[in-house]
Structure formats: structure tokens, C-alpha cells
Design a protein around this motif. Structure first.
Motif, PDB file in Angstrom:
ATOM      1  N   LEU A 198       0.667  -1.148   0.004  1.00 53.66           N
ATOM      2  CA  LEU A 198       0.102   0.037   0.149  1.00 53.66           C
ATOM      3  C   LEU A 198       0.850   1.221   0.088  1.00 53.66           C
ATOM      4  N   ALA A 199       0.569   2.361  -0.762  1.00 54.58           N
ATOM      5  CA  ALA A 199       1.148   3.595  -0.765  1.00 54.58           C
ATOM      6  C   ALA A 199       0.405   4.739  -0.888  1.00 54.58           C
ATOM      7  N   ALA A 200       1.051   5.800  -0.371  1.00 53.06           N
ATOM      8  CA  ALA A 200       0.224   7.021  -0.621  1.00 53.06           C
ATOM      9  C   ALA A 200       1.229   8.063  -1.073  1.00 53.06           C
ATOM     10  N   PRO A 201       0.780   8.996  -1.860  1.00 52.13           N
ATOM     11  CA  PRO A 201       1.748  10.287  -2.293  1.00 52.13           C
ATOM     12  C   PRO A 201       2.226  11.206  -1.406  1.00 52.13           C
ATOM     13  N   VAL A 202       3.206  11.728  -1.460  1.00 48.61           N
ATOM     14  CA  VAL A 202       3.960  12.887  -0.694  1.00 48.61           C
ATOM     15  C   VAL A 202       3.895  14.170  -1.728  1.00 48.61           C
ATOM     16  N   TRP A 203       3.108  15.222  -1.197  1.00 46.37           N
ATOM     17  CA  TRP A 203       3.117  16.447  -2.062  1.00 46.37           C
ATOM     18  C   TRP A 203       4.182  17.477  -1.880  1.00 46.37           C
ATOM     19  N   GLY A 204       4.830  18.090  -2.566  1.00 44.36           N
ATOM     20  CA  GLY A 204       5.554  19.021  -2.429  1.00 44.36           C
ATOM     21  C   GLY A 204       4.940  20.427  -2.371  1.00 44.36           C
ATOM     22  N   ALA A 205       5.963  21.328  -2.025  1.00 44.50           N
ATOM     23  CA  ALA A 205       5.273  22.847  -2.100  1.00 44.50           C
ATOM     24  C   ALA A 205       4.720  23.557  -3.347  1.00 44.50           C
ATOM     25  N   ASP A 206       5.161  22.921  -4.521  1.00 44.65           N
ATOM     26  CA  ASP A 206       4.605  23.304  -5.831  1.00 44.65           C
ATOM     27  C   ASP A 206       3.233  22.704  -6.188  1.00 44.65           C
ATOM     28  N   GLY A 207       2.720  21.583  -5.368  1.00 44.98           N
ATOM     29  CA  GLY A 207       1.595  21.072  -5.537  1.00 44.98           C
ATOM     30  C   GLY A 207       1.693  19.711  -6.511  1.00 44.98           C
ATOM     31  N   GLN A 208       2.886  19.261  -6.725  1.00 42.71           N
ATOM     32  CA  GLN A 208       3.379  18.318  -7.278  1.00 42.71           C
ATOM     33  C   GLN A 208       3.619  17.128  -6.313  1.00 42.71           C
ATOM     34  N   VAL A 209       3.539  15.611  -6.845  1.00 42.79           N
ATOM     35  CA  VAL A 209       3.717  14.710  -6.138  1.00 42.79           C
ATOM     36  C   VAL A 209       5.368  14.396  -6.144  1.00 42.79           C
ATOM     37  N   VAL A 210       6.003  14.414  -5.183  1.00 41.20           N
ATOM     38  CA  VAL A 210       7.374  14.180  -5.242  1.00 41.20           C
ATOM     39  C   VAL A 210       7.859  13.016  -4.896  1.00 41.20           C
ATOM     40  N   ALA A 211       7.055  12.240  -4.208  1.00 42.32           N
ATOM     41  CA  ALA A 211       7.373  10.849  -3.631  1.00 42.32           C
ATOM     42  C   ALA A 211       6.164  10.028  -2.936  1.00 42.32           C
ATOM     43  N   SER A 212       6.360   8.964  -2.581  1.00 34.43           N
ATOM     44  CA  SER A 212       5.298   8.044  -2.068  1.00 34.43           C
ATOM     45  C   SER A 212       5.835   7.221  -0.887  1.00 34.43           C
ATOM     46  N   VAL A 213       5.070   6.974   0.085  1.00 33.54           N
ATOM     47  CA  VAL A 213       5.329   6.257   1.088  1.00 33.54           C
ATOM     48  C   VAL A 213       4.725   5.068   0.899  1.00 33.54           C
ATOM     49  N   ALA A 214       5.257   3.741   1.341  1.00 32.25           N
ATOM     50  CA  ALA A 214       4.455   2.601   1.041  1.00 32.25           C
ATOM     51  C   ALA A 214       5.028   1.523   2.241  1.00 32.25           C
ATOM     52  N   VAL A 215       3.987   0.735   2.384  1.00 34.48           N
ATOM     53  CA  VAL A 215       4.268  -0.464   3.444  1.00 34.48           C
ATOM     54  C   VAL A 215       4.000  -1.813   2.607  1.00 34.48           C
ATOM     55  N   TYR A 216       4.635  -2.658   2.744  1.00 34.65           N
ATOM     56  CA  TYR A 216       4.301  -4.140   2.041  1.00 34.65           C
ATOM     57  C   TYR A 216       4.964  -5.057   3.033  1.00 34.65           C
ATOM     58  N   GLY A 217       4.397  -6.132   2.734  1.00 36.03           N
ATOM     59  CA  GLY A 217       4.516  -7.522   3.559  1.00 36.03           C
ATOM     60  C   GLY A 217       4.113  -8.841   2.876  1.00 36.03           C
ATOM     61  N   PRO A 218       4.327  -9.723   3.456  1.00 37.21           N
ATOM     62  CA  PRO A 218       4.046 -11.085   2.695  1.00 37.21           C
ATOM     63  C   PRO A 218       2.509 -11.250   2.696  1.00 37.21           C
ATOM     64  N   ALA A 219       1.993 -11.959   1.510  1.00 43.34           N
ATOM     65  CA  ALA A 219       0.942 -11.705   1.173  1.00 43.34           C
ATOM     66  C   ALA A 219      -0.067 -12.466   2.469  1.00 43.34           C
ATOM     67  N   PHE A 220       0.391 -13.664   2.899  1.00 36.08           N
ATOM     68  CA  PHE A 220      -0.065 -14.440   4.124  1.00 36.08           C
ATOM     69  C   PHE A 220      -0.514 -13.567   5.161  1.00 36.08           C
ATOM     70  N   ARG A 221       0.219 -12.667   5.330  1.00 40.16           N
ATOM     71  CA  ARG A 221      -0.210 -12.001   6.602  1.00 40.16           C
ATOM     72  C   ARG A 221      -0.609 -10.398   6.418  1.00 40.16           C
ATOM     73  N   PHE A 222      -0.120  -9.798   5.266  1.00 43.11           N
ATOM     74  CA  PHE A 222      -0.669  -8.339   5.026  1.00 43.11           C
ATOM     75  C   PHE A 222      -1.277  -8.201   3.872  1.00 43.11           C
ATOM     76  N   PRO A 223      -2.651  -7.412   3.680  1.00 42.59           N
ATOM     77  CA  PRO A 223      -2.976  -6.873   5.167  1.00 42.59           C
ATOM     78  C   PRO A 223      -3.852  -7.866   5.688  1.00 42.59           C
ATOM     79  N   ALA A 224      -3.938  -7.779   6.936  1.00 46.65           N
ATOM     80  CA  ALA A 224      -5.189  -8.293   7.882  1.00 46.65           C
ATOM     81  C   ALA A 224      -6.312  -7.528   7.264  1.00 46.65           C
ATOM     82  N   GLN A 225      -7.414  -8.292   6.970  1.00 44.17           N
ATOM     83  CA  GLN A 225      -8.562  -7.857   6.581  1.00 44.17           C
ATOM     84  C   GLN A 225      -9.259  -6.707   7.603  1.00 44.17           C
ATOM     85  N   ALA A 226      -9.358  -7.088   8.716  1.00 40.59           N
ATOM     86  CA  ALA A 226      -9.940  -6.058   9.740  1.00 40.59           C
ATOM     87  C   ALA A 226      -9.124  -4.702   9.917  1.00 40.59           C
ATOM     88  N   ASP A 227      -7.832  -4.519   9.274  1.00 36.36           N
ATOM     89  CA  ASP A 227      -6.980  -3.523   9.464  1.00 36.36           C
ATOM     90  C   ASP A 227      -6.785  -2.645   8.453  1.00 36.36           C
TER      91      ASP A 227
END
Length: 259
Positions: free
Chosen positions: A209-238
């Protein structure tokens, strides 16, 4: 006298050509590159490459990204090219937030930037676990194959998506988006949701899963992501909690970058 001037001129030209060949090797590498890779790509001696890389690093033209001595294009060159955020400053700002996010969710957390058609991971925080995802710091992957890349594409218009898709959409797994129509639909969905999920699209055994990081000029400059093995991520309730945590991390990084 004329011969001395000619010799000096030729020497300087050769020096410039060598420097640019080293820079091209760093910029065109499939990932962050070390001295050996640069030497192979340029045909120059390792000692020569090491000396040039050291000089370029001092100028901020290239940046060392890990203890193994691998390099990526640096702040100085990106500034000349109009980039608002360098990998170095981004890592410095993002690192504590990634540590907090990884500890909160118990999975790997990373920060990535766009590098042409690829997403380049500039930092990753790995948590202690019997089953871990590989550290991808310094690695590049096609934007459409990873959550971090799709989050970077979320602000694109249809024309940008079409231009990207026109050059081909490589399939990493059977779940990878490989059609222009599907990619347009996917990017539009990311724009609405503000996050990008990938379920077995880069690797059948990894979800992210990832979300964008916006810069001062209103442009996307990066993205933050988390990831893990499919057997445990994501837990459905989370899933909702994970989305909120990642978006908050992206916002915190954004606040510091533009503050």
C-alpha cells in the motif's frame, strides 16, 4: 607553446568526457550502482571511477545511498533539472517517520521517487520478523508494478498514462496491470482514493500500500509505502487503519518538506 596548449585542451576534454560517462552510468543504471558497475559500463579503471564519483559526490551531483558504496543521481543535478526534492533531503526527513510507521504496522516501510518510468526506493525500514521482504533501497521497478509507483502516478492525466502505457506494460505476475485501459482505470481510482494497493502484482507473495507525498509546488514528489508477505498483510480488519497510518505518514513528511 602551441603544442602545450593543444595537449592541455585535449586532456581537459578527456577529463570532461570521462566525468560525463561516469555520470551517465549512474543515471542509466537499473538501480543504484557501485564503482564496479560504473567501471564495467564505462570501460574506465575502478580507481578512475572512484575518484570521479568522489568528486561528483562532493558537488552533490551524485549521492551515496548505502554502506556498500552505491550511488544515485544527486541533489545538485536534480536542482539543475528543476527537481524540488533530492533523495538525500527526502531520506533525512522521511527516516524517523518510516521507523514509526514500520513499528506501528509491523511491516517494512519505504519512501520512493519517480525515476523516468521507474519508482526508485531511496530508503526502507525493515522490522524484525521471521519472514521479511527484501531491502529494496536503491532498486528501481516499473511504476505500474508497485504500490509506490501507482501512488506516484495518481496525479497523472489520461495523456500521461497513455504515453507511459504506449511503451509497454511488463507483467511481473498474472495480476500485474498490462493493458492501457486497465491502467487508466487504476490510476483514476488511485486519484480518488488517495492510496494505491497492490495485491500480488509485483510478486505473487507480496502485497503493498502506498500514498503520495506532495511538494510545495503542488506536485507529487515521492510516495510512502508499506508492504509485507501476502499471507499476513493486510489483515482484513486492519485495511482502513493501515490506509490512515500511511496517509498520515505521507502528510507528516509533506509538512516537513514544505514547512
Amino acid at each position: 607553446m602551441e603544442r602545450s596548449v593543444s595537449f592541455l585542451y585535449t586532456t581537459r576534454i578527456q577529463s570532461i568526457e570521462r566525468t560525463f560517462s561516469v555520470l551517465r552510468a549512474v543515471a542509466n543504471g537499473p538501480a543504484a550502482v557501485g564503482v564496479s558497475e560504473v567501471s564495467r559500463a564505462t570501460g574506465l579503471a575502478k580507481s578512475t571511477c572512484s575518484r570521479i564519483l568522489a568528486s561528483l559526490s562532493e558537488l552533490g551531483i551524485v549521492e551515496r545511498v548505502d554502506e556498500a558504496g552505491r550511488f544515485v543521481v544527486g541533489e545538485g543535478l536534480r536542482a539543475l533539472a528543476g527537481s524540488a526534492v533530492s533523495p538525500r533531503s527526502l531520506r533525512e526527513v522521511a527516516r524517523p517517520h518510516l521507523v514509526e510507521l514500520a513499528n506501528l504496522l509491523g511491516e517494512c516501510a519505504s519512501i520512493a521517487v519517480r525515476d523516468g518510468r521507474d519508482g526508485l526506493y531511496v530508503d526502507q525500514v525493515t522490522v524484525e520478523s521471521p519472514v521479511q521482504v527484501t531491502d529494496w533501497t536503491g532498486q528501481r521497478f516499473p511504476l505500474h508494478t508497485i504500490a509506490a509507483g501507482l501512488a506516484l502516478m495518481g496525479a497523472w492525466g489520461p495523456a500521461e498514462v497513455e504515453a507511459y502505457a504506449a511503451k509497454g506494460l511488463e507483467a511481473f505476475t498474472e495480476h500485474t496491470v498490462t493493458s492501457k485501459t486497465a491502467l487508466k482505470r487504476r490510476v483514476a481510482g488511485v486519484a480518488v482514493a488517495g492510496v494505491a494497493w497492490t495485491m500480488g502484482e509485483f510478486s505473487s507473495e507480496i502485497n503493498g500500500l502506498a500514498a503520495p507525498v506532495w511538494g510545495a509546488d503542488g506536485q507529487v514528489v515521492a510516495s510512502v509505502a508499506v508492504y509485507g508477505p501476502a499471507f499476513r498483510f493486510p489483515a482484513q480488519a486492519d485495511q482502513s487503519f493501515i490506509e490512515q497510518a500511511v496517509c498520515q505518514t505521507a502528510l507528516s513528511i509533506n509538512t516537513q518538506l514544505v514547512g
